[in-house]
Design a protein around this motif. Structure first.
Motif, mmCIF file in Angstrom:
data_model
loop_
_atom_site.group_PDB
_atom_site.id
_atom_site.type_symbol
_atom_site.label_atom_id
_atom_site.label_comp_id
_atom_site.label_asym_id
_atom_site.label_seq_id
_atom_site.Cartn_x
_atom_site.Cartn_y
_atom_site.Cartn_z
ATOM 1 N N PHE A 1 7.073 2.851 0.343
ATOM 2 C CA PHE A 1 6.317 4.110 0.364
ATOM 3 C C PHE A 1 6.169 4.653 -1.052
ATOM 4 O O PHE A 1 5.075 4.997 -1.491
ATOM 5 C CB PHE A 1 7.036 5.103 1.277
ATOM 6 C CG PHE A 1 6.528 6.516 1.196
ATOM 7 C CD1 PHE A 1 5.198 6.799 1.454
ATOM 8 C CD2 PHE A 1 7.392 7.560 0.888
ATOM 9 C CE1 PHE A 1 4.728 8.113 1.390
ATOM 10 C CE2 PHE A 1 6.939 8.862 0.822
ATOM 11 C CZ PHE A 1 5.597 9.138 1.071
ATOM 12 N N ASP A 2 7.274 4.715 -1.777
ATOM 13 C CA ASP A 2 7.270 5.163 -3.174
ATOM 14 C C ASP A 2 7.969 4.098 -4.020
ATOM 15 O O ASP A 2 9.196 4.051 -4.068
ATOM 16 C CB ASP A 2 7.991 6.507 -3.317
ATOM 17 C CG ASP A 2 8.070 6.961 -4.768
ATOM 18 O OD1 ASP A 2 7.422 6.322 -5.628
ATOM 19 O OD2 ASP A 2 8.775 7.945 -5.046
ATOM 20 N N LYS B 1 -8.454 3.089 0.238
ATOM 21 C CA LYS B 1 -8.416 4.301 -0.592
ATOM 22 C C LYS B 1 -7.923 5.494 0.221
ATOM 23 O O LYS B 1 -7.102 6.300 -0.251
ATOM 24 C CB LYS B 1 -9.816 4.578 -1.154
ATOM 25 C CG LYS B 1 -9.891 5.779 -2.079
ATOM 26 C CD LYS B 1 -11.314 5.948 -2.610
ATOM 27 C CE LYS B 1 -11.422 7.204 -3.472
ATOM 28 N NZ LYS B 1 -12.824 7.398 -3.956
ATOM 29 N N GLN B 2 -8.418 5.627 1.452
ATOM 30 C CA GLN B 2 -7.996 6.730 2.322
ATOM 31 C C GLN B 2 -6.516 6.617 2.677
ATOM 32 O O GLN B 2 -5.808 7.628 2.746
ATOM 33 C CB GLN B 2 -8.858 6.753 3.585
ATOM 34 C CG GLN B 2 -10.298 7.186 3.334
ATOM 35 C CD GLN B 2 -11.174 7.022 4.566
ATOM 36 O OE1 GLN B 2 -10.739 6.508 5.590
ATOM 37 N NE2 GLN B 2 -12.427 7.437 4.458
ATOM 38 N N ALA B 3 -6.051 5.389 2.893
ATOM 39 C CA ALA B 3 -4.628 5.184 3.198
ATOM 40 C C ALA B 3 -3.767 5.620 2.015
ATOM 41 O O ALA B 3 -2.767 6.336 2.184
ATOM 42 C CB ALA B 3 -4.368 3.719 3.532
ATOM 43 N N HIS B 4 -4.145 5.194 0.821
ATOM 44 C CA HIS B 4 -3.366 5.556 -0.370
ATOM 45 C C HIS B 4 -3.361 7.073 -0.584
ATOM 46 O O HIS B 4 -2.337 7.646 -0.987
ATOM 47 C CB HIS B 4 -3.937 4.846 -1.599
ATOM 48 C CG HIS B 4 -3.892 3.354 -1.492
ATOM 49 N ND1 HIS B 4 -4.729 2.516 -2.205
ATOM 50 C CD2 HIS B 4 -3.115 2.537 -0.728
ATOM 51 C CE1 HIS B 4 -4.470 1.261 -1.894
ATOM 52 N NE2 HIS B 4 -3.497 1.242 -0.997
ATOM 53 N N ALA C 1 4.312 -0.431 4.329
ATOM 54 C CA ALA C 1 3.450 0.306 5.248
ATOM 55 C C ALA C 1 2.291 -0.627 5.576
ATOM 56 O O ALA C 1 1.550 -1.039 4.685
ATOM 57 C CB ALA C 1 2.948 1.580 4.588
ATOM 58 N N THR C 2 2.147 -0.994 6.827
ATOM 59 C CA THR C 2 1.132 -1.971 7.226
ATOM 60 C C THR C 2 0.191 -1.372 8.266
ATOM 61 O O THR C 2 0.373 -0.234 8.718
ATOM 62 C CB THR C 2 1.789 -3.231 7.822
ATOM 63 O OG1 THR C 2 2.162 -2.968 9.188
ATOM 64 C CG2 THR C 2 3.015 -3.660 7.028
ATOM 65 N N ASN D 1 0.862 -1.181 0.000
ATOM 66 C CA ASN D 1 0.000 0.000 0.000
ATOM 67 C C ASN D 1 0.895 1.226 0.000
ATOM 68 O O ASN D 1 1.513 1.552 1.012
ATOM 69 C CB ASN D 1 -0.916 -0.026 1.230
ATOM 70 C CG ASN D 1 -1.885 -1.180 1.172
ATOM 71 O OD1 ASN D 1 -2.784 -1.189 0.350
ATOM 72 N ND2 ASN D 1 -1.689 -2.174 2.034
ATOM 73 N N THR D 2 0.988 1.879 -1.142
ATOM 74 C CA THR D 2 1.985 2.923 -1.345
ATOM 75 C C THR D 2 1.344 4.266 -1.677
ATOM 76 O O THR D 2 0.118 4.372 -1.805
ATOM 77 C CB THR D 2 2.934 2.537 -2.502
ATOM 78 O OG1 THR D 2 2.280 2.810 -3.759
ATOM 79 C CG2 THR D 2 3.326 1.068 -2.445
#
Length: 373
Positions: free
Chosen positions: A251-252, A136-139, A196-197, A13-14
């Motif tokens: 992250f990226d 979606k909010q995390a991304h 990222a967890t 999840n980035t």
């Protein structure tokens, strides 16, 4: 004697959404079991149980962890056997075209009570939507954090001596590869060393570098050229025929965090937060790009601006973690619903069937080696 294991992530999840590198790792296999079925079907447990049974036979394994819940397993690869198992449900789906006839789909849905599940249909749909929205909010939070991180990088890029950075890179190329070219095609695999967890940042650097003799710890600031240096080294290795494990930033994913050249027993990695480590062995070496290539006193001159950026960045990253935690909560609730409908005797039966097939592959390879001798 047990086989060795390495641990990594193949998806994450980035800041660029869910990013998959599954094809790079599972695409090299000749036999792949793709597990289908909803949450709570015991896919992670099934994979881990089979992995442990095969490892107990002295066969090495690669365990691929879930980026939402790092305690769960998304897949396993047995490199010597060119065989593996993967949770083939959304979002980690391997493209069928890469393996031709090598895949075997295993429907764990055969082990659930569909009639019992149908009574929970509305609740399942609601929880799936909650999970999707939380992801979606995390991304989105990570995307905003990346934009802030770009501001941070710009400070150091603007104070970079690129001639010195290039000199460091060329020196490392010479140290690693000298003038040697291997008469073979490079085998390149793309992975994530961390993710990222829902529990925050998790990485497997110690495990991945455990059997590596020479480790280089890249130090520096955002924008000090760590990823650029790694990309140039990866290109040099590939052009010279060396195998390379390329570990992308969780992250990226457009940035790199680590390279491992197992033929040379060399690893070089970004050793700054959130995967900050320090030398513990005699052969470990620090390469500090802030000292080597950034103009003196840059930290001091821009201290106020950097502190402000860092605080904004941390807030957004924390928002992302909180959203992933919400996604995991929804997923846990889904798992509980499905769990109550599962016939685990059937799951165990499926587990043994897959395990026996993989052991037959191992037996066949052993016999072939004996015949060749």
């Amino acid at each position: 004697m047990k086989g060795k294991t390495i641990h990594y992530f193949s998806g994450g999840n980035t800041a660029r959404g869910y990013f998959s590198l599954f094809d790079s790792n599972f695409g090299r296999l000749e036999k792949l079991f793709i597990l289908k079925g909803g949450p709570g079907k015991g896919k992670s447990t099934l994979i881990l149980n089979i992995a442990e049974a095969i490892i107990d036979k002295g066969i090495d394994a690669e365990l691929i962890h879930c980026s939402l819940d790092p305690d769960s397993i998304d897949g396993v690869i047995f490199p010597e056997l060119k065989a593996g198992i993967i949770d083939g449900t959304d979002p980690h789906i391997v493209e069928p075209k890469i393996l031709d006839a090598a895949e075997e789909y295993v429907n764990l849905g055969d082990a659930w009570n569909s009639e019992q599940l149908s009574t929970k249909r509305d609740e399942i749909i609601q929880l799936m939507q909650k999970r999707k929205e939380a992801h979606k909010q995390a991304h989105q939070a990570y995307a905003e954090a990346l934009s802030i991180h770009d501001e941070w990088e710009a400070i150091y890029i603007g104070n970079m001596d690129f001639g010195k950075l290039n000199a460091v890179t060329e020196n490392l190329k010479t140290k690693f590869f000298k003038d040697f070219f291997l008469d073979k095609q490079s085998n390149v695999q793309h992975r994530f060393l961390g993710a990222a967890t829902s529990k925050g940042a998790v990485d497997f650097v110690p495990n991945l570098t455990e059997n590596i003799q020479k480790r280089y710890f890249l130090k520096g600031r955002p924008g000090s050229g760590k990823s650029t240096l790694l990309k140039k080294l990866a290109y040099a290795a590939e052009s010279k025929g060396y195998d390379v494990e390329i570990y992308h930033c969780g992250f990226d994913p457009n940035s790199l965090d680590m390279l491992i050249f197992r033929e040379l027993s060399i690893a070089i990695f970004d050793s700054t937060a959130p995967h900050e480590y320090f030398p513990t062995r005699e052969d470990d070496e620090i390469v500090d790009l802030y000292k080597e290539a950034i103009l003196p006193d840059t930290d001091k001159i821009f201290a106020e601006q950097i502190n402000h950026i860092a605080a904004r960045y941390r807030r957004k990253m924390n928002d992302g973690t909180a959203s992933l935690a919400a996604a995991k909560t929804a997923n846990d609730q889904l798992e509980n619903i499905y769990y109550e409908t599962v016939d685990f005797a059937k799951i165990t039966e499926i587990q043994h069937e897959i395990e026996n097939i993989i052991l037959e592959i191992a037996k066949g390879m052993t016999q072939t080696e004996a015949d060749n001798d």
